[in-house]
Design a protein around this motif. Structure first.
Motif, PDB file in Angstrom:
ATOM      1  N   ARG A  45      41.131  34.314  39.358  1.00 42.79           N
ATOM      2  CA  ARG A  45      42.525  33.944  39.067  1.00 42.79           C
ATOM      3  C   ARG A  45      42.938  34.442  37.682  1.00 42.79           C
ATOM      4  O   ARG A  45      44.004  35.020  37.512  1.00 42.79           O
ATOM      5  CB  ARG A  45      42.679  32.424  39.166  1.00 42.79           C
ATOM      6  CG  ARG A  45      44.103  31.953  38.858  1.00 42.79           C
ATOM      7  CD  ARG A  45      44.148  30.527  38.371  1.00 42.79           C
ATOM      8  NE  ARG A  45      43.403  30.409  37.134  1.00 42.79           N
ATOM      9  CZ  ARG A  45      42.738  29.322  36.764  1.00 42.79           C
ATOM     10  NH1 ARG A  45      42.692  28.275  37.545  1.00 42.79           N
ATOM     11  NH2 ARG A  45      42.108  29.285  35.614  1.00 42.79           N
ATOM     12  N   ASP A  46      42.084  34.239  36.708  1.00 39.27           N
ATOM     13  CA  ASP A  46      42.405  34.664  35.348  1.00 39.27           C
ATOM     14  C   ASP A  46      42.524  36.178  35.233  1.00 39.27           C
ATOM     15  O   ASP A  46      43.417  36.685  34.559  1.00 39.27           O
ATOM     16  CB  ASP A  46      41.366  34.141  34.361  1.00 39.27           C
ATOM     17  CG  ASP A  46      41.437  32.631  34.197  1.00 39.27           C
ATOM     18  OD1 ASP A  46      42.461  32.029  34.598  1.00 39.27           O
ATOM     19  OD2 ASP A  46      40.454  32.059  33.695  1.00 39.27           O
ATOM     20  N   ARG A  47      41.636  36.930  35.922  1.00 46.71           N
ATOM     21  CA  ARG A  47      41.730  38.390  35.894  1.00 46.71           C
ATOM     22  C   ARG A  47      43.053  38.845  36.502  1.00 46.71           C
ATOM     23  O   ARG A  47      43.721  39.721  35.965  1.00 46.71           O
ATOM     24  CB  ARG A  47      40.567  39.033  36.643  1.00 46.71           C
ATOM     25  CG  ARG A  47      39.294  39.106  35.854  1.00 46.71           C
ATOM     26  CD  ARG A  47      38.287  40.082  36.453  1.00 46.71           C
ATOM     27  NE  ARG A  47      38.059  39.929  37.866  1.00 46.71           N
ATOM     28  CZ  ARG A  47      37.124  39.161  38.418  1.00 46.71           C
ATOM     29  NH1 ARG A  47      36.329  38.442  37.651  1.00 46.71           N
ATOM     30  NH2 ARG A  47      36.978  39.101  39.725  1.00 46.71           N
ATOM     31  N   ARG A  49      45.837  37.092  36.798  1.00 45.13           N
ATOM     32  CA  ARG A  49      46.938  36.656  35.932  1.00 45.13           C
ATOM     33  C   ARG A  49      47.058  37.604  34.729  1.00 45.13           C
ATOM     34  O   ARG A  49      48.157  38.020  34.377  1.00 45.13           O
ATOM     35  CB  ARG A  49      46.707  35.233  35.458  1.00 45.13           C
ATOM     36  CG  ARG A  49      47.857  34.731  34.584  1.00 45.13           C
ATOM     37  CD  ARG A  49      47.637  33.314  34.105  1.00 45.13           C
ATOM     38  NE  ARG A  49      47.586  32.416  35.225  1.00 45.13           N
ATOM     39  CZ  ARG A  49      46.871  31.296  35.230  1.00 45.13           C
ATOM     40  NH1 ARG A  49      46.151  30.960  34.192  1.00 45.13           N
ATOM     41  NH2 ARG A  49      46.876  30.511  36.274  1.00 45.13           N
ATOM     42  N   ASN A  50      45.930  37.963  34.129  1.00 48.95           N
ATOM     43  CA  ASN A  50      45.960  38.871  32.981  1.00 48.95           C
ATOM     44  C   ASN A  50      46.496  40.241  33.378  1.00 48.95           C
ATOM     45  O   ASN A  50      47.293  40.843  32.651  1.00 48.95           O
ATOM     46  CB  ASN A  50      44.571  39.010  32.364  1.00 48.95           C
ATOM     47  CG  ASN A  50      44.111  37.736  31.691  1.00 48.95           C
ATOM     48  OD1 ASN A  50      44.907  36.885  31.335  1.00 48.95           O
ATOM     49  ND2 ASN A  50      42.813  37.591  31.536  1.00 48.95           N
ATOM     50  N   ALA A  51      46.088  40.738  34.541  1.00 46.38           N
ATOM     51  CA  ALA A  51      46.577  42.041  35.007  1.00 46.38           C
ATOM     52  C   ALA A  51      48.072  41.982  35.262  1.00 46.38           C
ATOM     53  O   ALA A  51      48.812  42.904  34.885  1.00 46.38           O
ATOM     54  CB  ALA A  51      45.829  42.468  36.264  1.00 46.38           C
ATOM     55  N   MET A  52      48.544  40.931  35.884  1.00 45.90           N
ATOM     56  CA  MET A  52      49.969  40.831  36.191  1.00 45.90           C
ATOM     57  C   MET A  52      50.794  40.661  34.910  1.00 45.90           C
ATOM     58  O   MET A  52      51.899  41.172  34.813  1.00 45.90           O
ATOM     59  CB  MET A  52      50.238  39.697  37.175  1.00 45.90           C
ATOM     60  CG  MET A  52      49.610  39.942  38.554  1.00 45.90           C
ATOM     61  SD  MET A  52      49.827  41.636  39.229  1.00 45.90           S
ATOM     62  CE  MET A  52      51.572  41.728  39.419  1.00 45.90           C
ATOM     63  N   THR A  65      46.417  47.399  45.373  1.00 44.72           N
ATOM     64  CA  THR A  65      45.889  46.175  45.964  1.00 44.72           C
ATOM     65  C   THR A  65      45.231  45.372  44.869  1.00 44.72           C
ATOM     66  O   THR A  65      44.841  45.912  43.837  1.00 44.72           O
ATOM     67  CB  THR A  65      44.831  46.479  47.066  1.00 44.72           C
ATOM     68  OG1 THR A  65      43.759  47.194  46.468  1.00 44.72           O
ATOM     69  CG2 THR A  65      45.430  47.279  48.206  1.00 44.72           C
ATOM     70  N   VAL A  66      45.120  44.091  45.106  1.00 39.27           N
ATOM     71  CA  VAL A  66      44.451  43.222  44.157  1.00 39.27           C
ATOM     72  C   VAL A  66      43.234  42.658  44.858  1.00 39.27           C
ATOM     73  O   VAL A  66      43.329  42.064  45.914  1.00 39.27           O
ATOM     74  CB  VAL A  66      45.387  42.076  43.704  1.00 39.27           C
ATOM     75  CG1 VAL A  66      44.664  41.145  42.762  1.00 39.27           C
ATOM     76  CG2 VAL A  66      46.643  42.627  43.062  1.00 39.27           C
ATOM     77  N   SER A  67      42.070  42.918  44.279  1.00 42.96           N
ATOM     78  CA  SER A  67      40.845  42.418  44.885  1.00 42.96           C
ATOM     79  C   SER A  67      40.062  41.615  43.858  1.00 42.96           C
ATOM     80  O   SER A  67      40.254  41.764  42.664  1.00 42.96           O
ATOM     81  CB  SER A  67      40.000  43.580  45.397  1.00 42.96           C
ATOM     82  OG  SER A  67      39.675  44.446  44.329  1.00 42.96           O
ATOM     83  N   PRO A  68      39.187  40.744  44.337  1.00 44.40           N
ATOM     84  CA  PRO A  68      38.404  39.916  43.407  1.00 44.40           C
ATOM     85  C   PRO A  68      37.438  40.725  42.567  1.00 44.40           C
ATOM     86  O   PRO A  68      37.101  41.823  42.834  1.00 44.40           O
ATOM     87  CB  PRO A  68      37.636  38.963  44.312  1.00 44.40           C
ATOM     88  CG  PRO A  68      37.966  39.290  45.704  1.00 44.40           C
ATOM     89  CD  PRO A  68      38.910  40.434  45.705  1.00 44.40           C
TER      90      PRO A  68
END
Length: 68
Positions: A45-47, A49-52, A65-68
């Motif tokens: 979640r934090d990664r 959020r930081n990317a967005m 795409t956003v992947s874990p």
């Protein structure tokens, strides 16, 4: 600590974390089905959020795409 709320026009009324668009069901699926620990889920979640935040600031292009 965030509470659990229901709002008809957010996530189809599913129970979710207050102030977030993540449902209780999604959390259970991540922890149980995928085998993620709560700490691993928080890190993902934090990664994201930081990317967005960086996308919103114009520092990086939006990901395909956003992947874990």
């Amino acid at each position: 600590m965030e509470g659990i709320v229901r709002t008809d026009d957010v996530l189809g009324g599913e129970p979710r974390l207050d102030g977030r668009r993540i449902s209780v069901r999604q959390i259970v699926e991540l922890v149980a089905d995928v085998g993620m620990s709560p700490a691993e889920m928080a890190a993902v979640r934090d990664r994201h959020r930081n990317a967005m935040d960086r996308v919103a600031e114009g520092a990086i292009d939006p990901p395909e795409t956003v992947s874990p």
